[in-house]
Design a protein around this motif. Structure first.
Motif, short mmCIF file in Angstrom:
data_model
loop_
_atom_site.label_atom_id
_atom_site.label_comp_id
_atom_site.label_asym_id
_atom_site.label_seq_id
_atom_site.Cartn_x
_atom_site.Cartn_y
_atom_site.Cartn_z
N SER A 10 0.84 -1.19 0.00
CA SER A 10 0.00 0.00 0.00
C SER A 10 0.88 1.24 0.00
N SER A 11 0.25 2.41 -0.20
CA SER A 11 0.97 3.69 -0.14
C SER A 11 0.26 4.61 0.84
N TYR A 12 0.94 5.70 1.20
CA TYR A 12 0.39 6.60 2.22
C TYR A 12 0.66 8.05 1.85
N HIS A 13 -0.40 8.86 1.89
CA HIS A 13 -0.31 10.31 1.64
C HIS A 13 -0.50 11.00 2.98
N GLN A 14 0.61 11.41 3.57
CA GLN A 14 0.55 11.92 4.93
C GLN A 14 -0.17 13.25 5.02
N GLU A 15 -0.17 14.05 3.93
CA GLU A 15 -0.82 15.35 3.98
C GLU A 15 -2.33 15.23 4.19
N SER A 16 -2.96 14.20 3.61
CA SER A 16 -4.40 14.00 3.78
C SER A 16 -4.69 12.81 4.69
N GLN A 17 -3.64 12.21 5.24
CA GLN A 17 -3.76 11.04 6.11
C GLN A 17 -4.58 9.94 5.42
N THR A 18 -4.18 9.64 4.18
CA THR A 18 -4.90 8.65 3.38
C THR A 18 -3.98 7.51 2.97
N MET A 19 -4.38 6.31 3.29
CA MET A 19 -3.66 5.11 2.88
C MET A 19 -4.42 4.52 1.69
N VAL A 20 -3.72 4.24 0.60
CA VAL A 20 -4.37 3.73 -0.61
C VAL A 20 -4.06 2.24 -0.73
N VAL A 21 -5.09 1.41 -0.71
CA VAL A 21 -4.92 -0.05 -0.72
C VAL A 21 -5.67 -0.65 -1.90
N THR A 22 -5.21 -1.81 -2.33
CA THR A 22 -5.96 -2.59 -3.32
C THR A 22 -6.45 -3.87 -2.64
N GLY A 23 -7.61 -4.35 -3.07
CA GLY A 23 -8.20 -5.51 -2.39
C GLY A 23 -8.87 -6.47 -3.34
N HIS A 24 -9.02 -7.69 -2.84
CA HIS A 24 -9.63 -8.81 -3.55
C HIS A 24 -10.98 -9.06 -2.87
N ASN A 25 -12.06 -9.19 -3.65
CA ASN A 25 -13.39 -9.24 -3.05
C ASN A 25 -14.20 -10.38 -3.67
N GLU A 26 -13.98 -11.60 -3.17
CA GLU A 26 -14.71 -12.76 -3.70
C GLU A 26 -15.10 -13.69 -2.56
N PRO A 27 -16.24 -14.40 -2.72
CA PRO A 27 -16.61 -15.42 -1.74
C PRO A 27 -15.92 -16.75 -2.03
N TRP A 28 -15.80 -17.57 -0.99
CA TRP A 28 -15.20 -18.90 -1.16
C TRP A 28 -15.66 -19.78 -0.02
N ARG A 29 -15.43 -21.05 -0.16
CA ARG A 29 -15.63 -21.99 0.94
C ARG A 29 -14.66 -23.16 0.75
N TRP A 30 -14.31 -23.77 1.86
CA TRP A 30 -13.37 -24.90 1.77
C TRP A 30 -13.63 -25.92 2.87
N ALA A 31 -13.18 -27.13 2.61
CA ALA A 31 -13.26 -28.22 3.57
C ALA A 31 -11.88 -28.84 3.70
N TRP A 32 -11.59 -29.35 4.91
CA TRP A 32 -10.24 -29.86 5.14
C TRP A 32 -10.22 -31.38 5.23
N GLU A 33 -9.04 -31.90 5.12
CA GLU A 33 -8.81 -33.33 5.25
C GLU A 33 -7.52 -33.55 6.03
N ASP A 34 -7.35 -34.74 6.53
CA ASP A 34 -6.10 -35.05 7.23
C ASP A 34 -4.93 -34.96 6.26
N THR A 35 -3.80 -34.53 6.78
CA THR A 35 -2.60 -34.47 5.95
C THR A 35 -1.39 -34.80 6.80
N TRP A 36 -0.35 -35.29 6.19
CA TRP A 36 0.89 -35.64 6.89
C TRP A 36 2.06 -34.98 6.18
#
Length: 573
Positions: A419-445
Motif C-alpha cells: 500500500s501507499s500513504y499520503h501523509q498530507e491528507s492522512q490517506t492510505m491507498v490499498v488494493t483488495g480482492h473481493n470474492e466469496p469462497w468456501r473450503w473443507a479440510w482433510e487429514d494431511t501428513w
C-alpha cells in the motif's frame, strides 16, 4: 485480535550453526550478459543515500520508497493538474508470460542517465537505462532446485548498496552483484542450516524443492545500519519460517525463528509455517524491523493448538540483534490463509491529541490494522474495505456442500501488494480482492521435501453468493488513524498490484483487467487511466516514480502480467 506477550520469547537461533554450514557456497549458476555497460555512471550508494531517498525526487533506492515503506513520491512536479498529460515514454515485452511473473518494483539510481534495476520471475535481474528502457546487462540465476514452469515465481525487486545490487534468490540465498557489470560479488546461502542443524550438502534436504508462485519470497532484502535482512518462504510446504540478518559482506549476524518452539504445542512448530516471505519496513526512530508473517500450517488448526505465534501478522525485532520487541496477529490460530504479507508502513500522526509513531498495514483479513510502533498495541482497526461474510467461521471436514460461504477470499483483502500513504491528507491507498469462497479440510501428513502440507480437501470460489456485491476487486482510500474508509472504487477485476502516492495528492493503482489508474488521493476521483498491457494485461507490478532533471520529465513505471509489458510513462515538468 492483538496479543501482547509479557515475556521475552526464545526465538533467536544460534548463528554459529549457520557458520558450520556452507553459507558462502552458491548452489546454482549465474548467467550474465553485458551490453553497453559504459552508460552506468559510477558512484557508490551509501547509507546516507538510503536514509534520504524518501525525500529525493531523482531516485527510488528502496522498494517501499524509503525505510517507512510509504511508497511516496515526495515532489509536486506530478500533480492533479498535469497527470492527465502522462504519455508512454518507452515500453517493451519481456519473457514468455506466464512463465515469468511481473510483480516487480524497480530501483532507480540517480545519474545521467538514471539507471533502473528491474527483476522478473524467476530469478532475473536486469540493469536498464531508465530514460530509454535499453538493457545494459542481465543476470539470470538458475537455482539448483529449479522453479515450477506452470506457476512461475514472482520476483518483486532488488536492493542497492555500495557498488552492488543485492537480491534474494529462490533457493533462500542473498546475492550481491556488481551494479556496473552484473557480475557476481558474493553469495549468502540461507538454506545451509535449518532448525538448528547445518546442511549435509549445499542446502538442507528439507528445503530442496521446486519453487512455485505462492511460496516464494523473492522480495528485496532490507539494508539498514550495516545489516542486510530477509526472510524465508514455503507456508504450504510444512516448513518453519525464519528471518535472517547478515553483514554487508554476507556474514551471518542473527536469525529469528518465526515459530518459537516454546510457544507452540509439541512439535507443531517444526511445520508451522509463519514464514516471512514478503518485505518488511524499518522504523528508524526505534531501530526495529517490522516483519510480515505468513499463514500457520497446515491450514486446519486442530493439530496446532493455541495462538500459533508469530503467524498471520507482524513481528517487530531489533535491527541490531534480532531481539523481540512485539508482535500482532491479524488472525490468531489462522484457519483461512489470512496471512499478512503486505508490508507495514510507518508514520507519525496525532491520536487523541497526542503525537504517536504508528505502523499500519492492509492484510488478507480486509481491515487496515494500526498499532503503536513502540509497543505493538492496537490503536485502530479500520472499517472493512472489502466485504466480510461469515468471518472466522471454522471450516468442516471433507464435505464442501455443508460449508458456509466466507468472505474475504483466501487471497484477501490484500495479499502481498504494498500500500501507499499520503501523509498530507492522512490517506492510505490499498488494493483488495473481493470474492466469496468456501473450503473443507482433510487429514494431511508432512512428507519432505516439497510436498504440499495444507490439508485442503476441496476449495470452491465460483458459486454465486447473494450477499456478494459482484465486484472482484477494489481500490480504496482509508484514514488509518480514524479507521474511516474515505472512498472505494469497485472493479469487475481483481486489484492486485501495489500502489503509489505523490506528495501532491495523486495515487496510482491497477487491476487485473488491465487498467492503470491515477486517482485524486483524498476523494478517489479518477484523473487519468490507461491499459499498458492492453486488454490482456494484468497490472500486477508496483509502480514507482522519479524525476529526471536532465530531461525535465517525471517518469512513472509499471509492469503488467500476462502481456509481459513493462511501461514507462512521462510528463514534462
Amino acid at each position: 485480535m492483538n496479543r501482547m506477550l509479557q515475556n521475552e520469547i526464545d526465538h533467536r537461533e544460534d548463528v554459529e550453526v549457520i557458520r558450520e554450514g556452507p553459507y558462502q557456497e552458491k548452489p546454482g549458476e549465474s548467467n550474465i550478459e553485458q551490453f553497453d555497460t559504459d552508460q552506468i555512471t559510477e558512484g557508490e550508494i551509501t547509507e546516507e543515500h538510503l536514509h534520504e531517498t524518501g525525500e529525493r525526487t531523482d531516485n527510488w533506492l528502496i522498494m517501499g520508497g524509503a525505510y517507512d515503506s510509504q511508497r511516496r513520491y515526495p515532489g509536486d512536479e506530478l500533480n492533479p493538474e498535469n497527470v492527465g498529460d502522462l504519455e508512454v515514454e518507452w515500453e517493451f515485452e519481456h519473457g514468455d508470460p506466464p512463465m515469468t511473473a511481473y510483480q516487480n518494483s524497480p530501483i532507480i539510481v540517480q545519474g545521467d542517465p538514471p539507471i533502473m534495476y528491474l527483476t522478473f520471475g524467476p530469478d532475473e535481474l536486469h540493469a536498464l537505462n531508465a530514460r530509454t528502457g535499453e538493457f545494459l546487462w542481465s543476470h539470470i540465476y538458475e537455482p539448483t532446485v529449479g522453479a515450477s514452469p506452470d506457476t512461475a515465481p514472482a520476483e518483486r525487486g532488488a536492493a542497492v548498496f555500495c557498488d552492488w545490487v543485492i537480491k534474494s534468490t529462490l533457493d533462500l540465498g542473498v546475492m550481491a552483484v556488481d551494479r556496473y557489470t552484473g557480475e557476481d560479488v558474493w553469495y549468502y546461502n540461507g538454506a545451509c542450516a535449518y532448525r538448528g542443524e547445518p546442511a549435509d550438502d549445499l542446502m538442507h534436504e528439507e528445503l530442496m524443492w521446486e519453487r512455485s508462485r505462492g511460496t516464494t519470497s523473492s522480495w528485496p532484502p532490507l539494508i539498514y545500519d550495516g545489516k542486510i535482512m530477509k526472510g524465508s518462504f514455503g507456508g504450504e510446504y510444512g516448513v518453519s519460517g525464519f528471518f535472517d540478518a547478515i553483514s554487508l559482506e554476507g556474514e551471518p549476524q542473527w536469525r529469528v525463528n518465526m515459530t518459537p518452539e516454546e510457544e507452540w504445542v509439541g512439535d507443531s512448530w517444526k511445520h508451522g509455517g509463519a514464514t516471512a516471505w514478503a518485505s518488511g519496513a524499518v522504523d528508524v526512530e526505534t531501530d526495529q524491523v517490522i516483519i510480515p508473517s505468513a499463514n500457520a500450517a497446515p491450514w486446519y488448526g486442530t493439530v496446532r493448538p493455541g495462538w500459533n505465534p508469530y503467524s498471520a501478522g507482524k513481528v517487530a525485532v531489533s535491527t541490531e540483534d534480532g531481539e523481540y520487541r512485539w508482535h500482532h496477529q491479524d488472525a490468531p490460530h489462522d484457519y483461512w490463509d489470512y496471512d499478512s504479507p503486505s508490508p507495514a508502513l510507518v508514520y507519525t500522526a496525532e491520536v487523541d491529541g497526542e503525537e504517536r509513531r504508528l505502523a499500519s498495514w492492509a492484510p488478507k483479513s480486509g481491515w487496515v490494522h494500526t498499532v503503536d510502533v513502540e509497543t505493538g498495541q492496537l490503536v485502530q482497526r479500520s472499517e472493512e474495505y472489502v466485504q466480510h461474510h461469515n468471518m472466522w467461521t471454522i471450516p468442516g471436514k471433507e464435505d464442501l456442500n455443508k460449508m458456509p460461504w466466507i468472505m474475504p477470499w483466501l487471497g484477501g483483502g490484500t495479499n502481498p501488494q504494498p500500500s501507499s500513504y499520503h501523509q498530507e491528507s492522512q490517506t492510505m491507498v490499498v488494493t483488495g480482492h473481493n470474492e466469496p469462497w468456501r473450503w473443507a479440510w482433510e487429514d494431511t501428513w508432512y512428507e519432505p521435501p516439497g510436498e504440499g502440507f495444507s490439508g485442503i480437501a476441496e476449495l470452491e470460489t465460483t458459486e454465486y453468493l447473494e450477499e456478494w456485491n459482484g465486484f472482484h476487486g477494489v481500490v480504496a482510500g482509508i484514514d488509518p488513524v480514524s479507521g474511516e474508509v474515505k472512498w472505494q472504487d469497485w472493479h469487475d477485476d481483481v486489484a492486485r498490484g501495489g500502489t503509489l502516492s505523490t506528495a501532491s495528492g495523486v495515487s496510482f493503482a491497477g487491476t487485473r483487467g488491465g487498467d492503470f489508474i491515477a486517482y485524486d488521493t483524498e476523494t478517489g476521483e479518477r484523473l487519468w487511466a490507461d491499459q499498458p498491457g492492453g486488454e490482456d494485461g494484468e497490472v500486477d507490478g508496483s509502480p514507482v516514480a522519479w524525476h529526471d532533471p536532465y530531461e525535465e520529465k517525471v517518469f512513472v513505471f509499471v509492469s503488467t502480467q500476462q502481456s509481459g509489458v513493462a511501461t514507462a510513462y512521462s510528463v514534462e515538468v
